[in-house]
Write a protein that holds these residues in place. Structure first.
Motif, PDB file in Angstrom:
ATOM      1  N   ASP A  52       0.791  -1.238   0.093  1.00  0.00           N
ATOM      2  CA  ASP A  52       0.012  -0.010   0.018  1.00  0.00           C
ATOM      3  C   ASP A  52       0.686   1.186  -0.034  1.00  0.00           C
ATOM      4  O   ASP A  52       1.671   1.520   0.879  1.00  0.00           O
ATOM      5  CB  ASP A  52      -0.758  -0.058   1.080  1.00  0.00           C
ATOM      6  CG  ASP A  52      -1.845   1.274   1.232  1.00  0.00           C
ATOM      7  OD1 ASP A  52      -1.535   2.120   0.804  1.00  0.00           O
ATOM      8  OD2 ASP A  52      -2.937   1.029   2.078  1.00  0.00           O
ATOM      9  N   LEU A  53       0.961   1.994  -0.859  1.00  0.00           N
ATOM     10  CA  LEU A  53       1.559   3.127  -1.141  1.00  0.00           C
ATOM     11  C   LEU A  53       1.604   4.156  -0.012  1.00  0.00           C
ATOM     12  O   LEU A  53       2.327   4.716   0.508  1.00  0.00           O
ATOM     13  CB  LEU A  53       1.371   4.140  -2.295  1.00  0.00           C
ATOM     14  CG  LEU A  53       2.334   5.468  -2.770  1.00  0.00           C
ATOM     15  CD1 LEU A  53       3.507   5.009  -2.802  1.00  0.00           C
ATOM     16  CD2 LEU A  53       1.618   5.913  -4.147  1.00  0.00           C
ATOM     17  N   ALA A  54       0.373   4.337   0.546  1.00  0.00           N
ATOM     18  CA  ALA A  54       0.090   5.440   1.660  1.00  0.00           C
ATOM     19  C   ALA A  54       0.582   4.997   2.937  1.00  0.00           C
ATOM     20  O   ALA A  54       1.281   5.601   3.610  1.00  0.00           O
ATOM     21  CB  ALA A  54      -1.466   5.524   1.890  1.00  0.00           C
ATOM     22  N   GLU A  55       0.810   3.568   3.180  1.00  0.00           N
ATOM     23  CA  GLU A  55       1.461   2.910   4.322  1.00  0.00           C
ATOM     24  C   GLU A  55       3.098   3.032   4.126  1.00  0.00           C
ATOM     25  O   GLU A  55       3.805   3.304   5.219  1.00  0.00           O
ATOM     26  CB  GLU A  55       1.102   1.453   4.453  1.00  0.00           C
ATOM     27  CG  GLU A  55      -0.112   1.221   4.942  1.00  0.00           C
ATOM     28  CD  GLU A  55      -0.629  -0.415   5.100  1.00  0.00           C
ATOM     29  OE1 GLU A  55       0.394  -1.055   4.770  1.00  0.00           O
ATOM     30  OE2 GLU A  55      -1.777  -0.822   5.375  1.00  0.00           O
ATOM     31  N   VAL A  56       3.559   2.949   2.942  1.00  0.00           N
ATOM     32  CA  VAL A  56       5.039   3.077   2.796  1.00  0.00           C
ATOM     33  C   VAL A  56       5.605   4.568   2.852  1.00  0.00           C
ATOM     34  O   VAL A  56       6.529   4.985   3.640  1.00  0.00           O
ATOM     35  CB  VAL A  56       5.393   2.530   1.208  1.00  0.00           C
ATOM     36  CG1 VAL A  56       6.801   2.942   0.917  1.00  0.00           C
ATOM     37  CG2 VAL A  56       5.120   1.133   1.225  1.00  0.00           C
ATOM     38  N   GLU A  57       4.655   5.453   2.130  1.00  0.00           N
ATOM     39  CA  GLU A  57       4.911   6.923   2.419  1.00  0.00           C
ATOM     40  C   GLU A  57       4.993   7.212   4.028  1.00  0.00           C
ATOM     41  O   GLU A  57       5.659   8.109   4.558  1.00  0.00           O
ATOM     42  CB  GLU A  57       4.032   7.830   1.772  1.00  0.00           C
ATOM     43  CG  GLU A  57       4.228   7.684   0.139  1.00  0.00           C
ATOM     44  CD  GLU A  57       3.230   8.442  -0.727  1.00  0.00           C
ATOM     45  OE1 GLU A  57       2.171   8.480  -0.090  1.00  0.00           O
ATOM     46  OE2 GLU A  57       3.599   8.696  -1.698  1.00  0.00           O
ATOM     47  N   ALA A  58       3.830   6.738   4.845  1.00  0.00           N
ATOM     48  CA  ALA A  58       3.699   7.041   6.182  1.00  0.00           C
ATOM     49  C   ALA A  58       4.830   6.460   6.927  1.00  0.00           C
ATOM     50  O   ALA A  58       5.382   7.414   7.873  1.00  0.00           O
ATOM     51  CB  ALA A  58       2.334   6.475   6.724  1.00  0.00           C
ATOM     52  N   TRP A  59       5.527   5.017   6.656  1.00  0.00           N
ATOM     53  CA  TRP A  59       6.485   4.704   7.094  1.00  0.00           C
ATOM     54  C   TRP A  59       7.796   5.570   7.015  1.00  0.00           C
ATOM     55  O   TRP A  59       8.316   5.944   7.898  1.00  0.00           O
ATOM     56  CB  TRP A  59       6.951   3.213   6.828  1.00  0.00           C
ATOM     57  CG  TRP A  59       8.140   2.669   7.239  1.00  0.00           C
ATOM     58  CD1 TRP A  59       8.403   2.064   8.304  1.00  0.00           C
ATOM     59  CD2 TRP A  59       9.396   2.568   6.685  1.00  0.00           C
ATOM     60  NE1 TRP A  59       9.617   1.619   8.347  1.00  0.00           N
ATOM     61  CE2 TRP A  59      10.224   1.956   7.547  1.00  0.00           C
ATOM     62  CE3 TRP A  59       9.801   3.219   5.355  1.00  0.00           C
ATOM     63  CZ2 TRP A  59      11.549   1.744   7.167  1.00  0.00           C
ATOM     64  CZ3 TRP A  59      11.416   2.776   5.006  1.00  0.00           C
ATOM     65  CH2 TRP A  59      11.949   2.269   5.828  1.00  0.00           C
ATOM     66  N   LEU A  60       7.885   6.300   5.625  1.00  0.00           N
ATOM     67  CA  LEU A  60       9.146   7.133   5.187  1.00  0.00           C
ATOM     68  C   LEU A  60       9.037   8.197   6.220  1.00  0.00           C
ATOM     69  O   LEU A  60      10.156   8.839   6.728  1.00  0.00           O
ATOM     70  CB  LEU A  60       9.213   7.488   3.924  1.00  0.00           C
ATOM     71  CG  LEU A  60       9.738   6.430   3.091  1.00  0.00           C
ATOM     72  CD1 LEU A  60       9.186   6.571   1.556  1.00  0.00           C
ATOM     73  CD2 LEU A  60      11.074   6.135   3.069  1.00  0.00           C
ATOM     74  N   ASP A  61       7.736   8.908   6.297  1.00  0.00           N
ATOM     75  CA  ASP A  61       7.604  10.173   7.206  1.00  0.00           C
ATOM     76  C   ASP A  61       8.042   9.693   8.765  1.00  0.00           C
ATOM     77  O   ASP A  61       8.722  10.645   9.360  1.00  0.00           O
ATOM     78  CB  ASP A  61       6.286  10.745   7.278  1.00  0.00           C
ATOM     79  CG  ASP A  61       6.037  11.322   5.858  1.00  0.00           C
ATOM     80  OD1 ASP A  61       6.981  11.715   5.105  1.00  0.00           O
ATOM     81  OD2 ASP A  61       4.697  11.420   5.697  1.00  0.00           O
ATOM     82  N   GLU A  62       7.636   8.645   9.126  1.00  0.00           N
ATOM     83  CA  GLU A  62       8.104   8.219  10.578  1.00  0.00           C
ATOM     84  C   GLU A  62       9.567   8.196  10.818  1.00  0.00           C
ATOM     85  O   GLU A  62      10.265   8.552  11.849  1.00  0.00           O
ATOM     86  CB  GLU A  62       7.448   6.643  10.976  1.00  0.00           C
ATOM     87  CG  GLU A  62       5.868   6.924  11.155  1.00  0.00           C
ATOM     88  CD  GLU A  62       5.268   5.550  11.475  1.00  0.00           C
ATOM     89  OE1 GLU A  62       6.095   4.640  11.436  1.00  0.00           O
ATOM     90  OE2 GLU A  62       3.974   5.613  11.289  1.00  0.00           O
TER      91      GLU A  62
END
Length: 90
Positions: A52-62
C-alpha cells in the motif's frame, strides 16, 4: 481538480516501484516486515505481491521524524583493532 489517487481509492505499488522509493535490499525489507518494522506486503493474485503506497509513505515520514529526533538506533562503529588482516596499531 481532485487528487486522482483519492478518486481511485488506495494505490498499490509493486516491488520495482518500492525499490525506487525505498533504497533497501529485498532481504532487508523482508526481514523488517517479519519484525513488524515495515508495512506488510499482500497478494493481489497468487503471483503478484504489492504494498500500500500510503503505508510506505507514512513509514518514510516516521523514519524521517525519528532520524531528525535522533531516536534511530544506529549500528555501532566497528572495532578496527580486532581486524584479522591489516590491523590498526593503537
Amino acid at each position: 481538480m481532485s487528487n486522482p489517487t483519492s478518486a481511485l481509492g488506495k494505490r498499490t505499488i509493486r516491488r520495482r516501484q518500492l525499490r525506487e522509493i525505498v533504497p533497501l535490499a529485498d532481504t532487508t525489507i523482508y526481514d523488517m516486515e517479519q519484525r513488524g518494522e515495515f508495512p506488510q506486503r499482500f497478494y493481489l493474485t497468487a503471483r503478484t505481491v504489492v504494498w500500500d503506497l500510503a503505508e510506505v509513505e507514512a513509514w518514510l515520514d516516521e523514519r524521517r521524524q525519528a532520524s531528525r529526533a535522533k531516536t534511530v538506533n544506529r549500528a555501532p562503529s566497528p572495532d578496527v583493532t580486532l581486524r584479522k588482516s591489516r590491523p590498526i596499531k593503537g
